[in-house]
Scaffold this motif. Structure first.
Motif, PDB file in Angstrom:
ATOM      1  N   PRO A  16      12.250  46.197  36.788  1.00 62.33           N
ATOM      2  CA  PRO A  16      11.416  45.167  36.138  1.00 62.33           C
ATOM      3  C   PRO A  16      12.124  44.412  35.035  1.00 62.33           C
ATOM      4  CG  PRO A  16      10.141  47.171  36.481  1.00 62.33           C
ATOM      5  CD  PRO A  16      11.572  47.500  36.821  1.00 62.33           C
ATOM      6  N   GLU A  17      12.972  45.092  34.250  1.00 69.40           N
ATOM      7  CA  GLU A  17      13.662  44.401  33.150  1.00 69.40           C
ATOM      8  C   GLU A  17      14.652  43.376  33.691  1.00 69.40           C
ATOM      9  OE1 GLU A  17      15.414  46.930  30.274  1.00 69.40           O
ATOM     10  OE2 GLU A  17      13.529  47.919  29.716  1.00 69.40           O
ATOM     11  N   ARG A  18      15.378  43.729  34.735  1.00 69.66           N
ATOM     12  CA  ARG A  18      16.337  42.788  35.318  1.00 69.66           C
ATOM     13  C   ARG A  18      15.602  41.627  36.001  1.00 69.66           C
ATOM     14  NH1 ARG A  18      20.525  45.998  38.935  1.00 69.66           N
ATOM     15  NH2 ARG A  18      21.349  43.862  39.165  1.00 69.66           N
ATOM     16  N   ILE A  19      14.500  41.932  36.668  1.00 67.46           N
ATOM     17  CA  ILE A  19      13.719  40.876  37.317  1.00 67.46           C
ATOM     18  C   ILE A  19      13.192  39.895  36.276  1.00 67.46           C
ATOM     19  CG2 ILE A  19      11.604  40.392  38.615  1.00 67.46           C
ATOM     20  CD1 ILE A  19      13.831  41.546  40.315  1.00 67.46           C
ATOM     21  N   ALA A  20      12.688  40.421  35.146  1.00 69.91           N
ATOM     22  CA  ALA A  20      12.177  39.558  34.071  1.00 69.91           C
ATOM     23  C   ALA A  20      13.292  38.688  33.505  1.00 69.91           C
ATOM     24  CB  ALA A  20      11.543  40.401  32.974  1.00 69.91           C
ATOM     25  N   SER A  21      14.500  39.256  33.415  1.00 72.30           N
ATOM     26  CA  SER A  21      15.641  38.504  32.904  1.00 72.30           C
ATOM     27  C   SER A  21      16.005  37.361  33.850  1.00 72.30           C
ATOM     28  CB  SER A  21      16.838  39.435  32.711  1.00 72.30           C
ATOM     29  OG  SER A  21      17.954  38.723  32.228  1.00 72.30           O
ATOM     30  N   ALA A  28      10.534  30.528  33.462  1.00 70.74           N
ATOM     31  CA  ALA A  28      11.227  29.267  33.155  1.00 70.74           C
ATOM     32  C   ALA A  28      12.478  29.084  34.002  1.00 70.74           C
ATOM     33  CB  ALA A  28      11.589  29.222  31.672  1.00 70.74           C
ATOM     34  N   HIS A  29      13.202  30.188  34.283  1.00 74.45           N
ATOM     35  CA  HIS A  29      14.416  30.068  35.090  1.00 74.45           C
ATOM     36  C   HIS A  29      14.084  29.692  36.533  1.00 74.45           C
ATOM     37  CE1 HIS A  29      16.474  33.065  32.115  1.00 74.45           C
ATOM     38  NE2 HIS A  29      16.325  31.849  31.597  1.00 74.45           N
ATOM     39  N   ALA A  58      19.122  28.132  51.168  1.00 69.77           N
ATOM     40  CA  ALA A  58      20.275  29.037  51.195  1.00 69.77           C
ATOM     41  C   ALA A  58      20.950  29.092  49.833  1.00 69.77           C
ATOM     42  CB  ALA A  58      21.259  28.585  52.273  1.00 69.77           C
ATOM     43  N   ARG A  59      21.027  27.935  49.168  1.00 68.04           N
ATOM     44  CA  ARG A  59      21.607  27.899  47.822  1.00 68.04           C
ATOM     45  C   ARG A  59      20.748  28.706  46.850  1.00 68.04           C
ATOM     46  NH1 ARG A  59      22.697  21.403  47.345  1.00 68.04           N
ATOM     47  NH2 ARG A  59      24.359  21.230  48.893  1.00 68.04           N
ATOM     48  N   GLY A  60      19.427  28.542  46.977  1.00 69.53           N
ATOM     49  CA  GLY A  60      18.531  29.271  46.090  1.00 69.53           C
ATOM     50  C   GLY A  60      18.622  30.769  46.270  1.00 69.53           C
ATOM     51  N   GLN A  61      18.731  31.221  47.508  1.00 67.77           N
ATOM     52  CA  GLN A  61      18.861  32.654  47.767  1.00 67.77           C
ATOM     53  C   GLN A  61      20.140  33.196  47.147  1.00 67.77           C
ATOM     54  OE1 GLN A  61      19.059  33.707  51.919  1.00 67.77           O
ATOM     55  NE2 GLN A  61      19.200  35.896  51.517  1.00 67.77           N
ATOM     56  N   ALA A  62      21.265  32.504  47.389  1.00 69.86           N
ATOM     57  CA  ALA A  62      22.544  32.961  46.846  1.00 69.86           C
ATOM     58  C   ALA A  62      22.523  32.952  45.322  1.00 69.86           C
ATOM     59  CB  ALA A  62      23.672  32.079  47.370  1.00 69.86           C
ATOM     60  N   LEU A  63      21.853  31.951  44.744  1.00 67.51           N
ATOM     61  CA  LEU A  63      21.791  31.842  43.283  1.00 67.51           C
ATOM     62  C   LEU A  63      20.998  32.998  42.679  1.00 67.51           C
ATOM     63  CD1 LEU A  63      21.393  28.596  41.321  1.00 67.51           C
ATOM     64  CD2 LEU A  63      19.920  30.499  40.750  1.00 67.51           C
ATOM     65  N   LEU A  64      19.850  33.319  43.261  1.00 70.82           N
ATOM     66  CA  LEU A  64      19.045  34.431  42.749  1.00 70.82           C
ATOM     67  C   LEU A  64      19.788  35.760  42.878  1.00 70.82           C
ATOM     68  CD1 LEU A  64      15.513  33.434  44.082  1.00 70.82           C
ATOM     69  CD2 LEU A  64      16.202  33.598  41.681  1.00 70.82           C
ATOM     70  N   GLU A  65      20.482  35.943  43.967  1.00 69.57           N
ATOM     71  CA  GLU A  65      21.246  37.181  44.156  1.00 69.57           C
ATOM     72  C   GLU A  65      22.357  37.308  43.121  1.00 69.57           C
ATOM     73  OE1 GLU A  65      22.385  36.713  48.208  1.00 69.57           O
ATOM     74  OE2 GLU A  65      20.636  37.785  49.002  1.00 69.57           O
ATOM     75  N   SER A  66      23.040  36.186  42.834  1.00 71.08           N
ATOM     76  CA  SER A  66      24.128  36.227  41.851  1.00 71.08           C
ATOM     77  C   SER A  66      23.587  36.457  40.441  1.00 71.08           C
ATOM     78  CB  SER A  66      24.950  34.937  41.910  1.00 71.08           C
ATOM     79  OG  SER A  66      24.186  33.823  41.487  1.00 71.08           O
ATOM     80  N   LEU A  67      22.438  35.849  40.114  1.00 72.54           N
ATOM     81  CA  LEU A  67      21.839  36.065  38.801  1.00 72.54           C
ATOM     82  C   LEU A  67      21.366  37.513  38.638  1.00 72.54           C
ATOM     83  CD1 LEU A  67      19.700  32.811  38.334  1.00 72.54           C
ATOM     84  CD2 LEU A  67      21.829  33.391  37.161  1.00 72.54           C
ATOM     85  N   ASP A  73      24.587  43.376  33.543  1.00 67.02           N
ATOM     86  CA  ASP A  73      25.439  43.483  32.357  1.00 67.02           C
ATOM     87  C   ASP A  73      25.000  42.602  31.197  1.00 67.02           C
ATOM     88  OD1 ASP A  73      27.284  45.229  33.701  1.00 67.02           O
ATOM     89  OD2 ASP A  73      28.030  43.465  34.780  1.00 67.02           O
ATOM     90  N   THR A  74      24.132  41.594  31.460  1.00 64.69           N
ATOM     91  CA  THR A  74      23.785  40.664  30.389  1.00 64.69           C
ATOM     92  C   THR A  74      22.385  40.112  30.604  1.00 64.69           C
ATOM     93  OG1 THR A  74      24.508  38.670  29.209  1.00 64.69           O
ATOM     94  CG2 THR A  74      24.728  38.646  31.590  1.00 64.69           C
ATOM     95  N   ALA A  75      21.756  39.661  29.532  1.00 67.84           N
ATOM     96  CA  ALA A  75      20.452  39.012  29.626  1.00 67.84           C
ATOM     97  C   ALA A  75      20.651  37.570  30.084  1.00 67.84           C
ATOM     98  CB  ALA A  75      19.740  39.049  28.278  1.00 67.84           C
ATOM     99  N   ILE A  76      19.946  37.170  31.123  1.00 64.96           N
ATOM    100  CA  ILE A  76      20.120  35.832  31.691  1.00 64.96           C
ATOM    101  C   ILE A  76      19.499  34.788  30.764  1.00 64.96           C
ATOM    102  CG2 ILE A  76      19.716  34.364  33.693  1.00 64.96           C
ATOM    103  CD1 ILE A  76      21.515  36.773  34.214  1.00 64.96           C
ATOM    104  N   THR A  77      20.255  33.725  30.497  1.00 63.13           N
ATOM    105  CA  THR A  77      19.781  32.625  29.656  1.00 63.13           C
ATOM    106  C   THR A  77      19.713  31.334  30.473  1.00 63.13           C
ATOM    107  OG1 THR A  77      21.998  31.929  28.970  1.00 63.13           O
ATOM    108  CG2 THR A  77      20.928  33.678  27.678  1.00 63.13           C
ATOM    109  N   THR A  78      19.142  30.306  29.864  1.00 60.24           N
ATOM    110  CA  THR A  78      19.096  28.984  30.510  1.00 60.24           C
ATOM    111  C   THR A  78      20.495  28.493  30.855  1.00 60.24           C
ATOM    112  OG1 THR A  78      17.084  28.405  29.298  1.00 60.24           O
ATOM    113  CG2 THR A  78      18.371  26.586  30.187  1.00 60.24           C
TER     114      THR A  78
END
Length: 346
Positions: A16-21, A28-29, A58-67, A73-78
């Motif tokens: 849940p913490e990683r999903i929220a990030s 917003a992301h 396909a771009r969206g799927q790859a982007l979500l997987e990479s994020l 290792d890090t909190a995702i930001t804008t």
């Protein structure tokens, strides 16, 4: 109407913490990804459903997987999302840059009902705003340049794609005489910003506008107030841009921050700059035409949606100006444009 394609994605392990990030505060992301790729992202827990055209999906799927991988290792930001989006879209040429990712008629719902492009060029303008970080709407009065941009800004705010709307225009006529006008500074500049207020009142309940402005969610200010700022998560509209100098235009465009959009509107035939100063809007396309993710949209008298006579008046003036230019060139030979003069060595 055909059902859009979709991709189902499950991010594992279910953390849940990683999903929220990945999703960001109030998703917003996800809204940032939707806005950039022209897709819809639905989420419940670690399950995602992406809907839209196949290539952006396909771009969206790859982007979500990479994020999601980065979130270990890090909190995702804008900023992380913005950079990941740049990598996912890659480099596009000028012709592809103008091709909208979304399909179908563009519609924007406001408090007064549905706002849609009435002409093909207005629809293309709305599409360009939806799919580009910086868009220019250039054309005569009555073509809906500012009104349509304002509708897109309100739509983005209501969908929580951005956190604030910033509306600005140069107060050219004020100049040094500003100090002689009665009232406070706010009262002095109000006449120059009034058209933006009028359009805003069409989009949002007037009773809520003072509260939104007091909270900083909506800001209406002269162009000079933009200097030195970096505007993140914002939808920024520069109106009457023909009255900016090249230096002011550069200053404004470099305010663009992460997760933001800029729309610049103006009419290059109505320059009010004093002492023959050069208009930044007149030369900007020659400077930025090859820059990715910038769209130039030209509207004409055919796109005027005011009283039927307005379009005829604009067309008559265009014809008059063309005839005068032809007579001038026949007497003096071809004249150099401002773009040609600016490109000459000194």
């Amino acid at each position: 109407m055909s059902t859009p394609a979709h991709i189902d994605l499950l991010l594992e392990p279910d953390d849940p913490e990683r999903i929220a990030s990945v999703n960001g505060a109030f998703d917003a992301h996800l809204r940032q990804i939707e806005l950039k790729l022209g897709i819809e992202v639905r989420n419940r827990g670690n399950f995602y459903r992406l809907l839209g055209p196949e290539e952006p999906l396909a771009r969206g799927q790859a982007l979500l997987e990479s994020l999601f991988e980065l979130s270990l290792d890090t909190a995702i930001t804008t900023e992380h999302v913005h950079l990941a989006l740049l990598e996912s879209t890659g480099t596009r040429g000028p012709s592809e840059r103008l091709a909208p990712l979304a399909t179908g008629e563009v519609e924007v719902r406001t408090r007064r009902g549905l706002v849609r492009g009435r002409t093909a060029q207005q629809k293309a303008y709305l599409q360009a705003i939806a799919t580009h970080d910086v868009s220019f709407g250039i054309g005569p009065a009555g073509t809906g340049k500012t009104y349509l941009a304002m509708a897109k800004a309100v739509q983005a705010l209501q969908a929580k794609h951005i956190n604030r709307i910033i509306l600005t225009r140069p107060a050219v006529e004020a100049g040094e005489s500003l100090g002689y006008l009665p009232g406070t500074l706010s009262e002095k500049i109000d006449p120059y910003l009034r058209p933006l207020y009028d359009a805003l009142h069409d989009m949002i309940d007037p009773d809520t506008i003072p509260k939104l402005m007091a909270a900083g969610t909506i800001e209406v200010a002269p162009l000079a107030y933009m200097r030195g700022r970096s505007l993140n998560d914002s939808f920024i509209i520069l109106d009457e841009a023909q009255n900016t100098t090249p230096e002011q235009m550069k200053m404004f465009l470099t305010r663009l921050g992460f997760g933001s959009k800029i729309v610049v509107t103006g009419d290059v035939t109505q320059v009010d700059l004093p002492n023959g100063a050069k208009s930044g809007l007149r030369i900007i396309e020659g400077i930025l035409d090859e820059v990715e993710d910038i769209a130039f949209n030209r509207l004409t008298s055919n796109d005027v949606v005011r009283h039927r006579l307005v379009g005829k008046i604009v067309a008559a003036y265009d014809e008059f100006d063309a005839e005068n230019q032809a007579r001038l060139e026949s007497r003096q030979g071809p004249t150099r444009t401002s773009e040609q003069r600016s490109a000459e060595p000194r």
